[in-house]
Design a protein around this motif. Structure first.
Motif, short mmCIF file in Angstrom:
data_model
loop_
_atom_site.label_atom_id
_atom_site.label_comp_id
_atom_site.label_asym_id
_atom_site.label_seq_id
_atom_site.Cartn_x
_atom_site.Cartn_y
_atom_site.Cartn_z
N VAL A 62 0.89 -1.06 0.16
CA VAL A 62 -0.04 0.12 0.00
C VAL A 62 0.79 1.23 -0.26
CG1 VAL A 62 -1.81 1.16 1.17
CG2 VAL A 62 -1.60 -1.37 1.35
N LEU A 63 0.89 1.98 -1.12
CA LEU A 63 1.62 3.12 -1.35
C LEU A 63 0.92 4.65 -1.18
CD1 LEU A 63 3.63 1.48 -3.88
CD2 LEU A 63 4.69 2.54 -2.03
N PRO A 64 1.37 5.51 -0.34
CA PRO A 64 0.45 6.68 -0.30
C PRO A 64 0.40 7.61 -1.35
CG PRO A 64 2.94 7.23 0.42
CD PRO A 64 2.80 5.44 0.03
N TYR A 87 6.78 -14.79 -2.64
CA TYR A 87 5.42 -14.24 -2.39
C TYR A 87 4.88 -13.35 -3.68
CZ TYR A 87 4.50 -15.80 2.30
OH TYR A 87 4.27 -16.33 3.49
N GLY A 88 3.83 -13.16 -3.94
CA GLY A 88 3.48 -12.00 -4.98
C GLY A 88 3.42 -10.96 -4.39
N VAL A 89 3.07 -9.87 -5.17
CA VAL A 89 2.87 -8.41 -4.48
C VAL A 89 1.87 -8.00 -5.38
CG1 VAL A 89 3.94 -6.25 -4.19
CG2 VAL A 89 5.24 -8.09 -3.79
N LEU A 90 0.84 -7.53 -4.69
CA LEU A 90 -0.49 -6.93 -5.27
C LEU A 90 -0.15 -5.17 -4.86
CD1 LEU A 90 -2.87 -8.21 -6.80
CD2 LEU A 90 -3.78 -8.88 -4.44
N ILE A 91 -0.32 -4.40 -5.79
CA ILE A 91 -0.13 -3.08 -5.47
C ILE A 91 -1.34 -2.24 -5.08
CG2 ILE A 91 2.31 -2.78 -6.60
CD1 ILE A 91 0.76 -1.56 -9.06
N ALA A 92 -1.46 -1.32 -4.38
CA ALA A 92 -2.63 -0.44 -4.05
C ALA A 92 -1.98 0.77 -3.97
CB ALA A 92 -3.45 -0.96 -2.91
N GLU A 103 -9.97 2.23 1.61
CA GLU A 103 -10.53 1.31 0.59
C GLU A 103 -9.54 0.30 -0.02
OE1 GLU A 103 -12.66 2.14 -3.46
OE2 GLU A 103 -12.08 3.91 -2.49
N ALA A 104 -8.36 1.01 -0.26
CA ALA A 104 -7.20 0.14 -0.81
C ALA A 104 -7.15 -1.08 0.00
CB ALA A 104 -6.12 1.05 -1.19
N ILE A 105 -6.80 -0.69 1.52
CA ILE A 105 -6.45 -2.01 2.21
C ILE A 105 -7.71 -2.70 2.30
CG2 ILE A 105 -6.49 -2.40 4.52
CD1 ILE A 105 -4.83 0.19 4.84
N GLY A 106 -8.79 -2.41 2.09
CA GLY A 106 -10.12 -3.14 2.02
C GLY A 106 -10.04 -3.89 0.82
N ARG A 107 -9.80 -3.68 -0.30
CA ARG A 107 -9.55 -4.33 -1.49
C ARG A 107 -8.73 -5.58 -1.36
NH1 ARG A 107 -10.24 0.47 -4.57
NH2 ARG A 107 -8.13 0.23 -5.05
N SER B 83 -8.29 -1.15 -11.18
CA SER B 83 -9.15 -1.46 -10.03
C SER B 83 -10.45 -0.97 -10.40
CB SER B 83 -8.36 -0.66 -8.89
OG SER B 83 -8.77 0.59 -8.51
N ASN B 84 -10.60 0.28 -11.40
CA ASN B 84 -11.93 0.67 -11.50
C ASN B 84 -12.83 -0.50 -12.24
OD1 ASN B 84 -11.52 3.44 -10.64
ND2 ASN B 84 -10.84 3.88 -12.72
N ALA B 85 -11.95 -1.17 -12.97
CA ALA B 85 -12.75 -2.38 -13.73
C ALA B 85 -12.93 -3.72 -12.69
CB ALA B 85 -11.90 -2.87 -14.98
N GLY B 86 -12.44 -3.58 -11.50
CA GLY B 86 -12.55 -4.50 -10.54
C GLY B 86 -11.58 -5.50 -10.54
N TYR B 87 -10.32 -5.35 -11.03
CA TYR B 87 -9.26 -6.16 -11.06
C TYR B 87 -8.10 -5.94 -10.20
CZ TYR B 87 -11.19 -8.68 -15.30
OH TYR B 87 -11.95 -9.46 -15.84
N GLY B 88 -7.40 -6.63 -9.54
CA GLY B 88 -6.42 -6.38 -9.02
C GLY B 88 -5.04 -6.39 -9.67
N VAL B 89 -3.88 -5.90 -9.27
CA VAL B 89 -2.69 -5.85 -10.12
C VAL B 89 -1.50 -6.49 -9.35
CG1 VAL B 89 -0.99 -4.05 -11.52
CG2 VAL B 89 -3.48 -3.66 -11.49
N LEU B 90 -1.00 -7.53 -10.03
CA LEU B 90 0.27 -8.26 -9.59
C LEU B 90 1.38 -7.61 -10.26
CD1 LEU B 90 0.19 -10.12 -7.06
CD2 LEU B 90 -0.40 -11.84 -9.04
N ILE B 91 2.57 -7.04 -9.55
CA ILE B 91 3.56 -6.30 -10.31
C ILE B 91 4.86 -7.49 -10.52
CG2 ILE B 91 3.30 -4.11 -9.86
CD1 ILE B 91 5.29 -4.14 -7.59
N ALA B 92 5.26 -7.22 -11.52
CA ALA B 92 6.37 -8.16 -11.84
C ALA B 92 7.76 -7.27 -12.35
CB ALA B 92 6.10 -9.37 -12.80
N ASP B 93 8.83 -7.42 -12.01
CA ASP B 93 9.87 -6.66 -12.37
C ASP B 93 10.83 -7.36 -13.15
OD1 ASP B 93 11.86 -4.77 -12.93
OD2 ASP B 93 12.25 -4.40 -10.77
N SER B 94 11.30 -7.04 -14.50
CA SER B 94 12.26 -7.61 -15.40
C SER B 94 13.73 -7.17 -14.94
CB SER B 94 12.05 -7.47 -16.70
OG SER B 94 10.64 -7.91 -17.18
#
Lengths: 351, 351
Positions: A62-64, A87-92, A103-107, B83-94
């Motif tokens: 969770v980033l500001p 682990y994978g990382v989901l951003i918010a 809200e982001a924390i909730g999602r 997130s507007n479309a209801g999806y989460g985003v997993l990040i991956a760095d090359s």
DNA sequence: CTGAAAGCGCTTACAG
DNA sequence: CTGAAAGCGCTTACAG
């Protein structure tokens, strides 16, 4: 998995045990299962595993404000530490807004993250979230997990400037309510010592700048005898540097300029910026390690849903001396181009 | 869910139907289920849903290098659109590495992402990944989905410079193999027109700069008659700007400097940088929309595992004129401080 | 309009 | 050392 089981004439349970290597299956069978698995291009379903075990193997970040120039360093370090740990990382993104943060924390929670690392919006206190949390902020924020020692970083910079002989320095910040900035400023003052005179200037946040110039009046400050400008971020330092250069004031011959964070451009401008850098890799490793410790001990005695650690880890910052700092000119008179370029000293980083 | 079912004396199936609002349940029952759900603080398990439906509701974002200063804009726009479309985003760095890119894609696939948006490492062609993919690059990259029109952006900048009267301009790039940079340079040359002389200088990538100065020799170029320096990124432009200022060459009185991308500091330096900006929000929306279109039509006639669209969307770029550009000085003689500050013109953005 | 049943792909006690 | 069974929490045909 059932395909493997069928092909080999064994049960799915055995395939599972063989693949997870918990030692309940004979070596030969394990080998057969393994080779059949790779032959079939088997990829386990992490979703099914998550449903069964109650753990998703995903962490939230969770980033500001993703747009913050410091974010790349943080995100990269966290992504790297997390993926090393499997682990994978989901951003918010909180987009600077406190409601958006909640809200982001909730999602993230809905998506079943096993834990999250939060870089809180300034002034926010993170309450019980319902999953393990690691907070990255300043040591002076209560309920924190790990942080760079911003105060000590400021002190290093202050000592550097004092050692060069500066006697009147202008501190530049952008947010009076930021713990990070206040720590840095506190450290700067302490490092400069009581004998050097200093003043703090709070400027408009950069995001709000219209691009029309908005001079800070730094040339006047220089004329008033300030010989060093210590900004609390590289962005402000860059602003100061270019404004001074534009006014014909030589850096570092006439005045010195310093920043914070070693953002990407600091090494690239002329003169390169003296700054202080936090070790994001270490911070990220500590945050992720703390999180994982709690996650993987879940269900044991401790109440794991709350804070991750009570003791906060303070990660030292590192002073990087580059060409934008030097001794103040003896009598305040411009003397452009007369100076030998600074040789980078001890703290120098090779990026 | 079963708790709700039990409390209400109905079946789990009914609860599911009521909550998903597919209209198979009586209005009164729906209401009862809803209120009981919120009373119990029910949060559906997206993991279970994913296992059942085969869709996780998560998208992967594969970046060539998170540390790139342009990344915040991209990540923020994608996160927001998803997130507007209801999806989460997993990040991956090359991490700039092509093997790491393949591996990152693999990890995302294991986690069952429904699709991914890839910003490819330069020169990489994305083969069949096994899930819907949207590629963000340049129009000149084959197999692409959506991109800013870098060529046209360069052309706008070229026309701006030509209109000011510059007759000899130095183009500055950092990577000969970058499609994006080549498009920008091609556009610049076209926009400048055949009558203006121009030269291209390929400089070391910034990541490799040691912080010891590494002068580009721009003062000599200015002496040789170049009156404008058009960099293909704001970072190089900043490098040029500070080097010129440091050498006592006034920007924009003596020479003009321009960049690309409108990175965070461009509006903040003095003089503020004239640059070209891509509309990341639009690009992200298009990429996400294309992805979702394929995801949500999966199982129908089309082979969805391949490319997302065949037609590529070209998003226009926007010229932002700020103070770092002006007419070339009539006879190449320095005339510092004699100039009225540029008023921002049409293209100005209010951030 | 509502419910009973099956199944998504795993893992984990529990027997043999 | 190996297997049969149950179950994680949902959704989706299919009956009633």
């Amino acid at each position: 998995m059932s395909a493997i089981a069928a092909a080999l004439g064994v049960s799915a349970a055995t395939v599972s045990n063989a693949l997870s290597g918990k030692g309940r299956v004979s070596p030969e069978l394990i080998e057969k299962v393994r080779s059949k698995a790779s032959e079939l291009g088997y990829v386990p379903s992490l979703t099914a595993r998550a449903l069964r075990t109650g753990r998703t193997g995903v962490l939230g970040l969770v980033l500001p404000d993703i747009a913050n120039p410091l974010f790349p360093q943080i995100a990269q370090a966290i992504e790297n530490a997390a993926s090393n740990a499997g682990y994978g990382v989901l951003i918010a993104d909180s987009r600077g807004d406190i409601a958006a943060q909640t809200e982001a924390i909730g999602r993230l929670l809905e998506r079943g993250v096993d834990g999250m690392v939060i870089v809180p919006r300034r002034g926010t206190r993170i309450a019980d979230v319902g999953c393990p949390v690691a907070v990255i902020d300043t040591p002076s924020t209560p309920g924190n997990t790990v942080a760079a020692d911003h105060w000590e970083g400021g002190a290093q910079m202050g000592r550097h400037l004092a050692a060069l002989g500066h006697a009147k320095v202008l501190l530049i910040g952008t947010s009076v309510s930021s713990n990070v900035q206040n720590d840095r400023i506190g450290g700067l003052k302490a490092g400069l010592g009581a004998r050097v005179e200093c003043d703090t200037m709070w400027i408009e946040r950069v995001e709000a700048v219209s691009g029309e110039g908005c001079p800070l009046g730094l040339a006047e400050k220089a004329a008033a005898g300030f010989t060093a400008f210590a900004a609390v971020s590289d962005l402000s330092a860059l602003r100061a540097l270019t404004e001074l250069q534009r006014a014909g004031i030589g850096v570092p011959e006439m005045v010195s300029v310093t920043g914070f964070d070693d953002l990407i451009w600091s090494a690239v401008v002329t003169p390169a910026l003296t700054t202080v850098r936090m070790d994001m890799a270490v911070i990220a490793d500590l945050a992720i390690a703390a999180l994982i410790r709690v996650i993987e001990s879940e269900g044991e005695e401790e109440e794991a849903a709350g804070k991750v650690t009570s003791e906060i880890d303070r990660v030292p910052m590192q002073l990087i001396v580059r060409q934008s700092t030097g001794a103040p000119h003896a009598d305040g008179v411009p003397n452009l181009h007369a100076r030998t370029p600074n040789k980078p000293t001890a703290g120098e980083l090779k990026p």
